[in-house]
Design an enzyme around this catalytic site. Structure first.
Site, PDB file in Angstrom:
ATOM      1  N   GLU A  64     -86.541  26.929  51.801  1.00 42.05           N
ATOM      2  CA  GLU A  64     -86.186  25.515  51.735  1.00 42.05           C
ATOM      3  C   GLU A  64     -87.390  24.739  51.223  1.00 42.05           C
ATOM      4  O   GLU A  64     -88.496  24.865  51.761  1.00 42.05           O
ATOM      5  CB  GLU A  64     -85.759  25.001  53.114  1.00 42.05           C
ATOM      6  CG  GLU A  64     -85.234  23.572  53.082  1.00 42.05           C
ATOM      7  CD  GLU A  64     -84.648  23.141  54.421  1.00 42.05           C
ATOM      8  OE1 GLU A  64     -85.114  22.109  54.949  1.00 42.05           O
ATOM      9  OE2 GLU A  64     -83.752  23.826  54.941  1.00 42.05           O
ATOM     10  N   ASP A  75     -89.305  13.694  59.650  1.00 45.46           N
ATOM     11  CA  ASP A  75     -90.401  14.642  59.800  1.00 45.46           C
ATOM     12  C   ASP A  75     -91.517  14.127  60.689  1.00 45.46           C
ATOM     13  O   ASP A  75     -91.867  12.946  60.675  1.00 45.46           O
ATOM     14  CB  ASP A  75     -90.962  15.007  58.424  1.00 45.46           C
ATOM     15  CG  ASP A  75     -89.964  15.812  57.609  1.00 45.46           C
ATOM     16  OD1 ASP A  75     -89.479  16.817  58.147  1.00 45.46           O
ATOM     17  OD2 ASP A  75     -89.655  15.430  56.466  1.00 45.46           O
TER      18      ASP A  75
END
Length: 286
Positions: A64, A75
């Site tokens: 990914e 994130d």
């Protein structure tokens, strides 16, 4: 970094790129799949490609690649720092596409791009999906597609022959969850830790995850479920893939941290540890 799409890559008779079919085969297999994540252009273009190739050689079945983003809201600190490093160096979609092209060609593994909607909106959905397909991507996971744009995004991905996985919000209403699961292609991404950003390391309520995966599977019985977020150790990875209905797990923050601290060799060794925990010879996925 300049990427030039040459329109290469074949399309199967069903209109799906071979890379997307390969990903589907992996996720439908008898053993859980380990996905390894990194940000395009981190620590630099060549280093990022080298790391992803090493991850593939160390046991990652799926790769990914994060498209560098100014505001990677999902994130935590480690991956956000990687995004900022890539952005400061001028990396963006050209670097992402070049990385996909190199990694998919050299490893033969399915590559999924993780992009925020701001990048899709800026680049253009149709342009982006077709560029990703030409580069060899199997799909593009966008965790924040606006509700009013989901059908158009999925249609653009289908037209390009790639999958469009979606994030299933652990706090979503039953109707919202049903809509997400019905629409996602390739896989549904179910966060292992509820309400957390990537890099969370305070443990996972495995029973709660199992209950949520069961809801997802009822909503989309034939779409594989992949999990991640909060899977900070090989032991946790082993625990989550043993839950009924979990086809695989993606690991990101621990690898970014290892890459930052000890380079490709340290990060690749960690991938090997996760791979051994996720799919030892005796493990058979439910």
């Amino acid at each position: 970094m300049t990427y030039s799409a040459d329109g290469g890559g074949t399309v199967s008779q069903a209109g799906i790129r071979p890379s997307a079919n390969l990903m589907a085969d992996y996720l439908a297999g008898a053993r859980p799949v380990l996905g390894a994540y990194s940000v395009a252009g981190f620590p630099d273009y060549h280093g990022g490609v080298e790391a992803l190739m090493a991850y593939a050689g160390s046991g990652a079945a799926m790769l990914e690649i994060g498209a560098p983003a100014v505001d990677p809201w999902l994130d935590g600190a480690d991956i956000t720092a990687a995004h900022r490093c890539a952005i400061r160096a001028g990396h963006g979609m050209d670097t992402t596409l070049a990385t996909v092209q190199q990694v998919s060609a050299l490893t033969g593994k399915p590559v999924v791009v993780m992009s925020y909607w701001a990048t899709v909106r800026s680049y253009g959905a149709e342009r982006m999906t077709h560029a990703l397909a030409s580069a060899g991507a199997a799909g593009c996971l966008v965790p924040d597609v606006p509700a009013g744009r989901v059908e158009a995004w999925e249609a653009a991905a289908a037209d390009a022959g790639i999958s469009a996985p979606l994030l299933a919000n652990r706090e979503a209403s039953p109707a919202e969850l049903m809509a997400t699961c019905h629409t996602a292609t390739g896989f549904v991404y179910a966060p292992a830790a509820a309400g957390q950003r990537t890099g969370y390391s305070e443990g996972i309520d495995v029973d709660s995850l199992a209950s949520f995966v069961a809801l997802v599977r009822r909503a989309a019985p034939v779409t594989p479920v992949v999990t991640g977020i909060g899977v900070s150790t090989p032991a946790l990875a082993s625990a989550v893939v043993r839950q009924p209905g979990v086809a695989g797990v993606v690991v990101g923050s621990p690898l970014i941290r290892a890459l930052s601290e000890g380079g490709v060799s340290k990060a690749a060794r960690l991938v090997g540890e996760f791979a051994a925990a996720v799919a030892p010879s005796a493990v058979v996925k439910r």
